[in-house]
Design a protein around this motif. Sequence first.
Motif, mmCIF file in Angstrom:
data_model
loop_
_atom_site.group_PDB
_atom_site.id
_atom_site.type_symbol
_atom_site.label_atom_id
_atom_site.label_comp_id
_atom_site.label_asym_id
_atom_site.label_seq_id
_atom_site.Cartn_x
_atom_site.Cartn_y
_atom_site.Cartn_z
ATOM 1 N N ALA A 58 0.835 -1.205 0.000
ATOM 2 C CA ALA A 58 0.000 0.000 0.000
ATOM 3 C C ALA A 58 0.870 1.256 0.000
ATOM 4 O O ALA A 58 0.617 2.208 -0.752
ATOM 5 N N GLN A 59 1.926 1.244 0.831
ATOM 6 C CA GLN A 59 2.784 2.422 0.907
ATOM 7 C C GLN A 59 3.571 2.622 -0.379
ATOM 8 O O GLN A 59 3.824 3.765 -0.794
ATOM 9 N N ARG A 62 1.713 4.759 -2.711
ATOM 10 C CA ARG A 62 1.742 6.182 -2.358
ATOM 11 C C ARG A 62 3.080 6.822 -2.738
ATOM 12 O O ARG A 62 3.135 7.999 -3.115
ATOM 13 N N ASP A 63 4.168 6.048 -2.616
ATOM 14 C CA ASP A 63 5.510 6.607 -2.759
ATOM 15 C C ASP A 63 6.122 6.407 -4.140
ATOM 16 O O ASP A 63 7.325 6.571 -4.323
ATOM 17 N N GLY A 71 2.006 8.560 -7.950
ATOM 18 C CA GLY A 71 1.567 7.950 -6.703
ATOM 19 C C GLY A 71 0.061 8.059 -6.550
ATOM 20 O O GLY A 71 -0.548 9.061 -6.946
ATOM 21 N N VAL A 72 -0.536 7.026 -5.998
ATOM 22 C CA VAL A 72 -1.991 7.016 -5.806
ATOM 23 C C VAL A 72 -2.293 6.506 -4.405
ATOM 24 O O VAL A 72 -1.502 5.784 -3.801
ATOM 25 N N GLU A 73 -3.463 6.901 -3.902
ATOM 26 C CA GLU A 73 -3.912 6.384 -2.624
ATOM 27 C C GLU A 73 -4.582 5.029 -2.862
ATOM 28 O O GLU A 73 -5.538 4.923 -3.617
ATOM 29 N N PRO A 74 -4.065 3.955 -2.263
ATOM 30 C CA PRO A 74 -4.608 2.620 -2.542
ATOM 31 C C PRO A 74 -6.010 2.440 -1.967
ATOM 32 O O PRO A 74 -6.369 3.039 -0.957
ATOM 33 N N ARG A 188 -0.369 2.432 7.607
ATOM 34 C CA ARG A 188 -0.265 2.316 6.147
ATOM 35 C C ARG A 188 -1.526 1.708 5.529
ATOM 36 O O ARG A 188 -1.803 1.922 4.341
ATOM 37 N N GLU A 220 4.961 9.313 8.727
ATOM 38 C CA GLU A 220 3.824 8.656 8.088
ATOM 39 C C GLU A 220 2.516 8.894 8.835
ATOM 40 O O GLU A 220 1.465 8.416 8.400
#
Length: 469
Positions: A58-59, A62-63, A71-74, A188, A220
């Motif tokens: 997941a992180q 984002r990274d 980057g996307v928000e999962p 996360r 984070e």
Amino acid sequence: MECDVLVIGAGAAGLTVASGAAQMGARVVLLERGEMGGDCLNYGCVPSKALLAAASRAQAMRDAGGFGIAGVEPQIDHAAVMDHVADAIAAIAPHDSQERFEGLGVTVIRAHGTFTGPRTVRAGGQDISARRIVIAAGAAPLVPPIPGLDTVPYLTNETLFALRDRPDHLLILGGGPVGLEMAQAHRRLGARVTVIEAERAMGREDPDMAAGVLERLRAEGVEIAEGARAARVVGGEGAIRVEAEDGRSFEGSHLLVALGRRPNIDGLGLEAAGIETGKGAIKVDARLRTSNRRVYAIGDINGGLQFTHVAGYEGGVVLRSILFGLPAMARRDHIPRVTYTDPELAHVGLTEVEARAANGDRLEVVTAPYARNDRAIATRQTTGQIKLMVVKGRPVGATILGAEAGELVAPWSLALSKRLKLSDISGMVLPYPTLSELGKAASGTYFSPRLFDNPWVKRVVRAVQRLLP
């Protein structure tokens, strides 16, 4: 029932002894009142690392920007994440199963065992007499008598992985390895997280190296409250408040108690076997024998280092004693430990503070940063360093902060086990580019001033050059 070896507990320690003894011809009986595989498989190492792996994916989404990928928000399905955790347990479970061990010739009895004499244990309605007995009953989550804690719903590592819904705001009592690993994993995966630590988070570790872990977690979004000793817990399901002695208050939807573990010595009837205890654990000598010389205690129950790899190691030590009569003794100086946060923090041997206290001015500390490692640069994993504690050319301790630190500490455990010199490490040829080159780089840092800044070396080189044809 009579046997050569009776093992109480089917966790890592007990399974090591049972499988080894049975395969080498001993008659073995194994008792387990709970799940085969013990804490590590069912409630500890396996599920926690599976959860951390999901959180890492997941992180990474984002990274991804640093690699030229947007980057996307999962979108996280917490129930599906927990299915992944369950799948990991299920995939490993057959290796620790009753069926496998019965196939090895072990008699498995799924019942609690209680000593009735120095060489006898009663379990499942049977009296078992054994030439040697190994207690490997493990430990359980430590739940201290904090006022109000028994009136609110709380989680431990034994219940955490049964959650199907993501906690909205997870409060964690304890800033040790388990608390911080679960803090980062849940953050996360989308939860708000607050860690409440009575003293200093990661208090056992090198402060400079631990700071790198805490900095990342705070960046984070994990709140880490240090010096916050819990005085009272109030509330109910979905609304829990922890009040600290200094007046601070923390509110959340769920509470995880991660304050360590206590050995499972209750109900074993140790008095009937003449087995002494102390500080809540079974007392053992260097050979892991109890005060009853026919009985050994290994793993978490003897009050030593509570790691799965230590339990397995102690199982091997005991096997040499009970099967071959060898005076095998357990060592502690080469035992590594790892906190599986991102970045990871791994250590073996003496910390810098311990090494300095033991060796004074003889100690030399050398470091090598991830930022100078080509593989770390290529993968954007430049946070961290390796720190070596060296006395007269031999490493006495190593601490590693950074990506794959748990893998990179392995050769240093070997070095301490075999008492190797740094010259042995620097003489290795390693594939390029790899993070493993960090260890060799640190060794080079130790030798560089001795070679390049030594005027005598330069004089010898010049003299040789004049003499060479």
